[in-house]
Write a protein that holds these residues in place. Structure first.
Motif, mmCIF file in Angstrom:
data_model
loop_
_atom_site.group_PDB
_atom_site.id
_atom_site.type_symbol
_atom_site.label_atom_id
_atom_site.label_comp_id
_atom_site.label_asym_id
_atom_site.label_seq_id
_atom_site.Cartn_x
_atom_site.Cartn_y
_atom_site.Cartn_z
ATOM 1 N N THR A 1 -19.154 48.889 2.280
ATOM 2 C CA THR A 1 -17.899 48.467 1.789
ATOM 3 C C THR A 1 -16.833 47.815 2.578
ATOM 4 N N GLN A 2 -17.686 47.564 3.914
ATOM 5 C CA GLN A 2 -16.683 46.960 4.903
ATOM 6 C C GLN A 2 -17.325 45.713 5.136
ATOM 7 N N SER A 3 -16.527 44.786 5.732
ATOM 8 C CA SER A 3 -17.053 43.291 6.153
ATOM 9 C C SER A 3 -18.322 43.305 6.995
ATOM 10 N N ASP A 4 -19.319 42.450 6.941
ATOM 11 C CA ASP A 4 -20.455 42.777 7.943
ATOM 12 C C ASP A 4 -20.028 41.606 9.153
ATOM 13 N N PRO A 5 -19.799 42.211 10.256
ATOM 14 C CA PRO A 5 -19.436 41.376 11.345
ATOM 15 C C PRO A 5 -20.758 40.456 11.783
ATOM 16 N N TRP A 6 -21.955 40.964 11.382
ATOM 17 C CA TRP A 6 -23.117 40.060 11.902
ATOM 18 C C TRP A 6 -22.996 38.511 11.220
ATOM 19 N N GLN A 7 -22.270 38.315 10.180
ATOM 20 C CA GLN A 7 -22.173 37.220 9.715
ATOM 21 C C GLN A 7 -21.332 36.354 10.492
ATOM 22 N N SER B 1 -26.532 56.455 9.805
ATOM 23 C CA SER B 1 -26.681 55.243 10.145
ATOM 24 C C SER B 1 -26.181 54.270 9.289
ATOM 25 N N GLU B 2 -25.494 54.794 8.167
ATOM 26 C CA GLU B 2 -24.653 54.006 7.145
ATOM 27 C C GLU B 2 -23.154 54.125 7.195
ATOM 28 N N LEU B 3 -22.567 54.857 8.256
ATOM 29 C CA LEU B 3 -21.335 55.200 8.413
ATOM 30 C C LEU B 3 -20.468 53.675 9.006
ATOM 31 N N SER B 4 -21.148 53.141 9.936
ATOM 32 C CA SER B 4 -20.550 52.022 10.420
ATOM 33 C C SER B 4 -21.482 50.940 11.124
ATOM 34 N N TRP B 5 -21.049 49.833 11.096
ATOM 35 C CA TRP B 5 -21.826 48.457 11.728
ATOM 36 C C TRP B 5 -22.178 48.668 13.027
ATOM 37 N N SER B 6 -20.909 49.474 13.785
ATOM 38 C CA SER B 6 -21.357 49.716 15.105
ATOM 39 C C SER B 6 -21.873 51.100 15.596
ATOM 40 N N HIS B 7 -22.393 51.353 16.541
ATOM 41 C CA HIS B 7 -22.922 52.591 16.817
ATOM 42 C C HIS B 7 -22.057 53.944 16.786
ATOM 43 N N VAL C 1 -20.612 45.107 16.665
ATOM 44 C CA VAL C 1 -21.738 44.173 17.057
ATOM 45 C C VAL C 1 -21.928 44.477 18.526
ATOM 46 N N GLU C 2 -23.123 45.048 18.859
ATOM 47 C CA GLU C 2 -23.520 45.356 19.996
ATOM 48 C C GLU C 2 -24.804 44.629 20.277
ATOM 49 N N GLY C 3 -25.042 44.153 21.731
ATOM 50 C CA GLY C 3 -26.197 43.466 22.000
ATOM 51 C C GLY C 3 -26.909 44.539 23.220
ATOM 52 N N LEU C 4 -27.902 44.484 23.484
ATOM 53 C CA LEU C 4 -28.933 45.046 24.377
ATOM 54 C C LEU C 4 -28.970 44.550 25.785
ATOM 55 N N VAL C 5 -28.828 44.737 26.857
ATOM 56 C CA VAL C 5 -28.857 44.234 28.182
ATOM 57 C C VAL C 5 -29.990 45.187 28.615
ATOM 58 N N HIS C 6 -31.477 44.649 28.552
ATOM 59 C CA HIS C 6 -32.680 45.426 29.053
ATOM 60 C C HIS C 6 -32.185 45.419 30.652
ATOM 61 N N ILE C 7 -33.019 46.596 31.236
ATOM 62 C CA ILE C 7 -33.031 46.999 32.495
ATOM 63 C C ILE C 7 -33.265 45.828 33.692
ATOM 64 N N SER C 8 -34.289 45.097 32.914
ATOM 65 C CA SER C 8 -34.694 44.002 33.483
ATOM 66 C C SER C 8 -34.004 42.686 33.659
#
Length: 494
Positions: free
Chosen positions: A284-290, A243-249, A322-329
């Motif tokens: 150590t990498q830039s945070d894309p969430w900013q 979970s600490e390797l990358s900002w993405s999954h 940066v990933e977002g979730l599209v719920h099934i609904s």
């Protein structure tokens, strides 16, 4: 000095063992007394005086040279005598036979080493001191070391970390600890890892004393496992959790790292008691969430790629990391049983941001809230799909008269003999009100021929329709009702 030797009394000469008296009373030199006394099973010391291809001759000061057959030179198999000893070498050998059928003295160099080695190994096992041995064989599961006896070093104990190629140790001199000893079975098990850990114990303590949470240090990837990667910090390993390797999954650490890679990591936590270090690579990498918080807001339309499809929806990457979730609904206007009916991994989609949770770093997206949204390009470069995807369901999936049931989406079905045209059919609400206000007609006296039901009509009529039909049969059995065998359309409720 010579005269003194000559004038020495005979008794003194006899005591010195130089002369002996025969049965006839004659004094003769005692040559046997000048040779050392040896016994079978005894270890003797001597000098190599000859090296042949099948044997070695050793002078031990006896009346004849001792012979060491090639099979008794080393514990290794098929050796060349010239590789084991050289002319003039001083060696120890064990007496096997004082005199064989040919009158030769038979010695064994490997058995002498075996006896002396066992004593040294037993002392080392008791004291915990390491022993030195040369790697002579690579076998399944480990290495064979020459300690005078054959010692086995398991592959898992060769180094602190798992060794991929054991052949690189062939011929090397290794220092190991004895962890198992069985004289009756001639079994010796060694561990080089124990020696290395002892050597690095002080080094690890120095590293722990030097590091603090928040420090950024350089390291090298030493091992990759399913749950993360280990980093060598010049003598001590720290763990980067997946979970600490990358900002993405990240599905597996091997997607972003490889063994031997140099990395810069941040110290997240130190457990000095258990000597464990937790590291982070993404810090150590830039945070894309900013950038997300500065660029996007709720209600914005974005484009992205589907990175993963799960049972409860789909993840869409709107920008690197940066990933977002599209719920099934939120996938489509209609009910979706399986998200894979709508999207697939790799699809390009257009979505709307419906929630930005900066504290939890979560992004909620919707496909159905975008006009013309949904999948814009398939991953397999097939035909683009705009808006809500067409599931390709045939008309037979929907039963006849489905337009009269509540909460059913109207379908553009061409009229059939049993179904009135769309412009003549009453609305769903008016049809229901008419069925409650007017008694429907009953079927004719003569039974009509049975009409085959469509194979795809799997749904039962609504409870209100069933009750109305039963009530109509009871009240007016002489009149025909809607949907009769004549094929006539039902009477207008007006």
């Amino acid at each position: 000095m010579a005269s003194e030797t000559v004038d020495r009394p005979s008794e003194q000469l006899d005591e010195a063992g130089v002369w002996t008296t025969t049965e006839d009373g004659e004094r003769v030199p005692d040559y046997d007394a000048t040779f050392p006394t040896i016994n079978e099973g005894e270890v003797v010391h001597g000098t190599v005086v000859r090296v042949d291809k099948d044997e070695v001759l050793v002078d031990i000061g006896y009346k004849s040279e001792g012979v060491i057959p090639v099979a008794e030179l080393s514990i290794r198999r098929s050796v060349n005598p010239a590789d084991e000893v050289s002319l003039g070498d001083e060696i120890d050998a064990l007496v096997l036979t004082k005199e064989d059928a040919e009158g030769r003295l038979i010695l064994s160099k490997k058995r002498a080493r075996f006896e002396m080695a066992w004593k040294a190994i037993e002392r080392a096992a008791e004291s915990g001191e390491p022993v030195d041995g040369r790697v002579i064989e690579v076998v399944k599961g480990g290495l064979i070391l020459d300690l005078g006896v054959r010692g086995f070093l398991p592959a898992s104990l060769v180094d602190i970390r798992r060794v991929q190629d054991l052949d690189e140790f062939l011929g090397q001199e290794l220092r190991c600890k004895v962890i198992e000893l069985n004289r009756s079975r001639n079994n010796v098990v060694l561990s080089r890892r124990a020696v290395l850990e002892d050597e690095r114990k002080e080094m690890r303590q120095a590293i722990l004393d030097r590091l603090n949470p928040g420090d950024v240090v350089d390291g090298q990837i030493s091992n990759i496992v399913d749950f993360g990667a280990f980093v060598d910090l010049d003598g001590m390993d720290g763990l980067i959790h997946i979970s600490e390797l990358s900002w993405s999954h990240v599905n597996h650490p091997s997607e972003v790292l490889e063994i031997g890679q140099d990395v810069k990591v941040k110290v997240l936590d130190i457990d000095r008691e258990r000597q464990r270090i937790s590291l982070g690579l993404k810090q150590t990498q830039s945070d894309p969430w900013q950038q997300v918080l500065e660029t996007y807001h709720e209600g914005d339309e974005v484009e992205g790629k589907v990175t993963k499809v799960v049972t409860f929806g789909a993840f869409v990457e709107i920008m690197p990391g940066v990933e977002g979730l599209v719920h099934i609904s939120e996938l489509a206007q209609h009910h979706v049983e399986n998200p894979r009916e709508v999207v697939s991994q790799g699809d390009l989609v257009k979505a709307r941001i419906i929630e930005v949770d900066a504290e939890r770093r979560r992004l909620s997206l919707s496909l159905k809230r975008v006009e013309g949204g949904g999948v814009t390009e398939r991953a397999d470069d097939s035909e683009a799909v705009e808006g809500t995807p067409n599931l390709g369901l045939s008309e037979e999936v929907f039963p006849e008269g489905a337009e009269l049931q509540a909460e059913v989406v109207e379908a553009d079905v061409p009229p059939t003999p049993e179904t009135p045209p769309a412009d003549e059919a009453p609305p769903v609400e008016e049809a229901d009100a008419a069925q409650e206000a007017e008694e429907p007609a009953a079927p004719a006296e003569e039974p009509a021929a049975p009409v085959e039901e469509p194979a795809a009509q799997a749904e039962e009529p609504a409870p209100e329709q069933a009750d109305a039909s039963i009530e109509a049969d009871t009240v007016a059995p002489d009149e025909q009702g809607p949907g009769d065998s004549e094929g006539e359309p039902p009477a207008s409720p007006d």
